[in-house]
Design a protein around this motif. Structure first.
Motif, short mmCIF file in Angstrom:
data_model
loop_
_atom_site.label_atom_id
_atom_site.label_comp_id
_atom_site.label_asym_id
_atom_site.label_seq_id
_atom_site.Cartn_x
_atom_site.Cartn_y
_atom_site.Cartn_z
N LEU A 100 0.88 -1.17 0.00
CA LEU A 100 0.00 0.00 0.00
C LEU A 100 0.92 1.22 0.00
CD1 LEU A 100 -2.07 -1.33 2.99
CD2 LEU A 100 -3.07 -0.95 0.71
N THR A 101 0.57 2.25 -0.75
CA THR A 101 1.40 3.46 -0.73
C THR A 101 0.51 4.65 -0.40
OG1 THR A 101 2.92 2.56 -2.37
CG2 THR A 101 2.93 4.94 -2.11
N THR A 102 1.00 5.50 0.52
CA THR A 102 0.28 6.74 0.81
C THR A 102 1.16 7.91 0.37
OG1 THR A 102 1.19 6.70 3.06
CG2 THR A 102 -1.04 5.83 2.77
N ASN A 103 0.55 8.89 -0.30
CA ASN A 103 1.28 10.09 -0.71
C ASN A 103 0.65 11.28 0.01
OD1 ASN A 103 1.37 8.15 -3.30
ND2 ASN A 103 3.21 9.41 -3.23
N CYS A 104 1.37 11.76 0.99
CA CYS A 104 0.79 12.78 1.88
C CYS A 104 1.40 14.17 1.65
CB CYS A 104 1.00 12.36 3.33
SG CYS A 104 0.12 13.40 4.50
N SER A 105 0.63 15.18 2.00
CA SER A 105 1.09 16.57 1.92
C SER A 105 1.90 16.93 3.17
CB SER A 105 -0.12 17.49 1.77
OG SER A 105 -0.95 17.33 2.90
N ASN A 106 2.23 18.21 3.32
CA ASN A 106 3.08 18.67 4.43
C ASN A 106 2.42 18.45 5.79
OD1 ASN A 106 4.09 20.20 2.04
ND2 ASN A 106 5.48 21.04 3.59
N ASP A 139 9.65 34.89 -2.46
CA ASP A 139 8.59 35.86 -2.13
C ASP A 139 7.61 35.33 -1.09
OD1 ASP A 139 7.18 33.95 -3.52
OD2 ASP A 139 6.47 35.26 -5.13
N GLY A 140 7.85 34.10 -0.59
CA GLY A 140 6.99 33.56 0.48
C GLY A 140 5.61 33.15 -0.01
N MET A 141 5.40 33.15 -1.33
CA MET A 141 4.06 32.85 -1.86
C MET A 141 3.94 31.41 -2.37
SD MET A 141 2.23 35.29 -1.08
CE MET A 141 0.74 34.88 -1.99
N GLN A 142 4.92 30.56 -2.03
CA GLN A 142 4.80 29.14 -2.39
C GLN A 142 3.70 28.54 -1.51
OE1 GLN A 142 7.56 30.51 -1.05
NE2 GLN A 142 8.87 30.80 -2.84
N ILE A 143 2.95 27.64 -2.12
CA ILE A 143 1.79 27.08 -1.42
C ILE A 143 2.02 25.62 -1.06
CG2 ILE A 143 -0.64 26.41 -1.75
CD1 ILE A 143 -0.95 29.06 -3.31
N ARG A 144 1.70 25.27 0.18
CA ARG A 144 1.73 23.89 0.65
C ARG A 144 0.35 23.57 1.23
NH1 ARG A 144 5.49 24.26 -2.11
NH2 ARG A 144 7.66 23.68 -1.77
N ASP A 145 0.06 22.27 1.32
CA ASP A 145 -1.25 21.80 1.80
C ASP A 145 -0.98 21.13 3.15
OD1 ASP A 145 -3.58 20.36 2.29
OD2 ASP A 145 -3.69 19.48 0.30
N TRP A 146 -1.33 21.83 4.25
CA TRP A 146 -0.86 21.41 5.58
C TRP A 146 -1.83 20.47 6.28
CZ3 TRP A 146 4.04 22.47 6.94
CH2 TRP A 146 4.71 23.45 6.19
N LEU A 147 -1.26 19.42 6.88
CA LEU A 147 -2.06 18.41 7.58
C LEU A 147 -1.46 18.17 8.97
CD1 LEU A 147 -4.33 16.19 7.31
CD2 LEU A 147 -2.49 14.62 6.66
N PHE A 148 -2.30 18.20 9.99
CA PHE A 148 -1.83 17.93 11.35
C PHE A 148 -1.36 16.47 11.41
CE2 PHE A 148 -2.64 17.30 16.04
CZ PHE A 148 -1.68 18.21 16.47
N LYS A 187 -2.07 26.85 1.86
CA LYS A 187 -1.73 28.19 2.37
C LYS A 187 -0.35 28.60 1.88
CE LYS A 187 -4.50 28.20 6.57
NZ LYS A 187 -5.67 28.72 5.86
N PRO A 188 -0.18 29.90 1.53
CA PRO A 188 1.16 30.37 1.19
C PRO A 188 2.05 30.43 2.44
CG PRO A 188 -0.49 32.12 0.86
CD PRO A 188 -1.21 30.92 1.40
N ASN A 189 3.33 30.20 2.24
CA ASN A 189 4.26 30.14 3.38
C ASN A 189 4.19 31.38 4.27
OD1 ASN A 189 5.16 27.66 2.46
ND2 ASN A 189 6.91 28.52 1.34
N ILE A 190 4.09 32.54 3.63
CA ILE A 190 4.14 33.77 4.45
C ILE A 190 2.94 33.84 5.38
CG2 ILE A 190 3.13 35.23 2.62
CD1 ILE A 190 5.83 36.29 5.19
#
Ligand code: NAD
Ligand code: DAU
Length: 354
Positions: A181-187, A217-226, A255-258
């Motif tokens: 099984l493979t899981t591909n998770c966000s940040n 510019d701090g505008m890179q976007i990541r998808d954050w998960l607890f 959300k953007p990094n900044i």
């Protein structure tokens, strides 16, 4: 019992703590204890017979063969990896060694062990490989989020090495029938996160009165998960996922990094205000961008919701508040991981800026 690799690291430690909080099924934890591995994160399990720690490398076939035959695990959860993109840019070799060659050796040992099981145990066995959304590459501002059908387009040595390991895992299913099984998770974010990664670095630097280094510019976007939500997704996939399938895991929380950095600053302003009455956001410093920096990641987690009924329990607002609180309450853990090696990394990556 289950064998968990890399469980002295951030997500693996959270996974084992959550696992043993909900079940009495024992865990053997195999970890090489690189700079990122820290047994302090598992201190609450000291003396607990359900947790056995083994110091070693996933690439050590002799050791893995012995562990498998001794403990006869019904499942393996593979967290062990080099995980930091910036380190992979400075020195990719360890990433190839552990993420590619190490995973290969682990798969070979597991294949031999699994082949020798009786038919019932063989059918019930699972090898769960923990991977990342970074294998899909980067998204434009209006692109749809990554589904499991996106092509692999890794852009950093880290993501390329994870992509290679995902391909090996897939091939062991198709060629040998190994139930993977493979899981591909966000940040992920949360307790026990090593302070080289964005959120914990910002918290520890803010409290130490140091600059908060924002790339480009701090505008890179990541998808954050607890992190606990990632752990519950892995438990669910292990329990009910279909062998050979991959499952994207994410927080529906781009959300953007900044914005992340400003949120951390605002929470610290509230929970541990600066002595001079100024806001922590004054410490934000824009620095040189990461080479090849992926602009945007976003996970479409529809499949795991539809097929397995999983969704995150935590919102970003509740999760980030818990995280900042945890760092304020666990400064001894932070000091302990800020060893000589940590200092060396910070100097190499940020020079005098952090
Ligand atoms: P981490 O760097 O905090 O921990 C990695 C652990 O693996 C450490 O304890 C380290 O000692 C151990 N390790 C490294 N090389 C090893 C080897 N050769 N043999 C045995 N142990 C070894 O990483 P993390 O953030 O907890 O990530 C865990 C896994 O989840 C990784 O595979 C990573 O690619 C994946 N992942 C991470 C995130 C994230 O946001 N952190 C998101 C998605 C996927
Ligand atoms: O997407 C999942 C991935 O998330 C995992 O596979 C990786 O193991 C994990 O490390 C993480 O990778 P990122 O590169 O996204 O995480 P990091 O915390 O290093 O950086 C998050 C964002 O913040 C990224 O756009 C770079 C930026 N950044 C990071 C640091 C450390 C800064 O602006 N300044 C910094 O000092």
């Amino acid at each position: 019992m289950i064998l968990v690799t890399g469980a002295a690291g951030f997500i693996g430690a959270n996974f084992v703590l959550d696992w043993l909080a909900q079940s009495d099924e024992p865990v053997v934890n195999l970890d090489k204890l690189t700079y990122a591995g820290n047994l302090q994160s598992l201190a609450s399990l000291q003396g607990d017979p359900r947790h056995q720690f083994v110091h070693g490398d996933i690439g050590d076939r002799t050791l893995i063969d012995r562990l498998l035959s001794e403990h006869q695990p019904r499942a393996i959860v593979n967290f062990a990896a080099e995980s930091h993109v910036d380190r992979s840019i400075h020195g990719p070799e360890d990433f190839i060694q552990t993420n590619v060659v190490g995973t290969f050796h682990l798969l070979e040992s597991v294949r031999a062990y699994w082949s020798g099981l009786d038919e019932t145990a063989k059918a019930a066995f699972r090898f769960l490989h923990v991977s990342t959304d970074e294998v899909y590459g980067t998204l434009g501002a209006t692109d749809p989020a990554f589904t499991e059908n996106n092509p692999y387009e890794p852009n950093s040595p880290y993501s390329a090495s994870k992509a290679a390991s995902d391909h090996l895992v897939r091939a062991y299913h198709h060629t040998y029938g190994l139930p993977v099984l493979t899981t591909n998770c966000s940040n992920n974010y949360g307790p026990y996160h090593f302070p080289e990664k964005l959120i914990p670095l910002m918290i520890v630097n803010a409290l130490a009165g140091k600059p908060l280094p924002v790339y480009g510019d701090g505008m890179q976007i990541r998808d954050w998960l607890f992190v606990k939500d990632h752990c519950s997704a892995i438990r669910r996939v292990l329990e009910a996922g279909t062998p050979g399938e991959t499952y994207n895991v994410g927080g529906w929380n781009e959300k953007p990094n900044i914005e992340i950095v400003r949120t951390v600053c605002a929470l610290l302003d509230e929970m541990s205000p600066r002595a001079d009455g100024k806001g922590y956001a004054e410490q934000v410093t824009y620095v040189k961008d990461r080479p090849g920096h992926d602009r945007r990641y976003a996970i479409d987690a529809t499949k795991i919701h539809r097929e397995l009924g999983w969704k995150p329990a935590e919102t970003f607002e509740t999760g980030i508040r818990k995280t900042v609180r945890w760092y304020l309450d666990n400064q001894a853990w932070v000091q302990q991981v800020q060893s000589g090696e940590y200092r060396q990394w910070i100097d190499q990556q940020y020079g005098t800026k952090a």
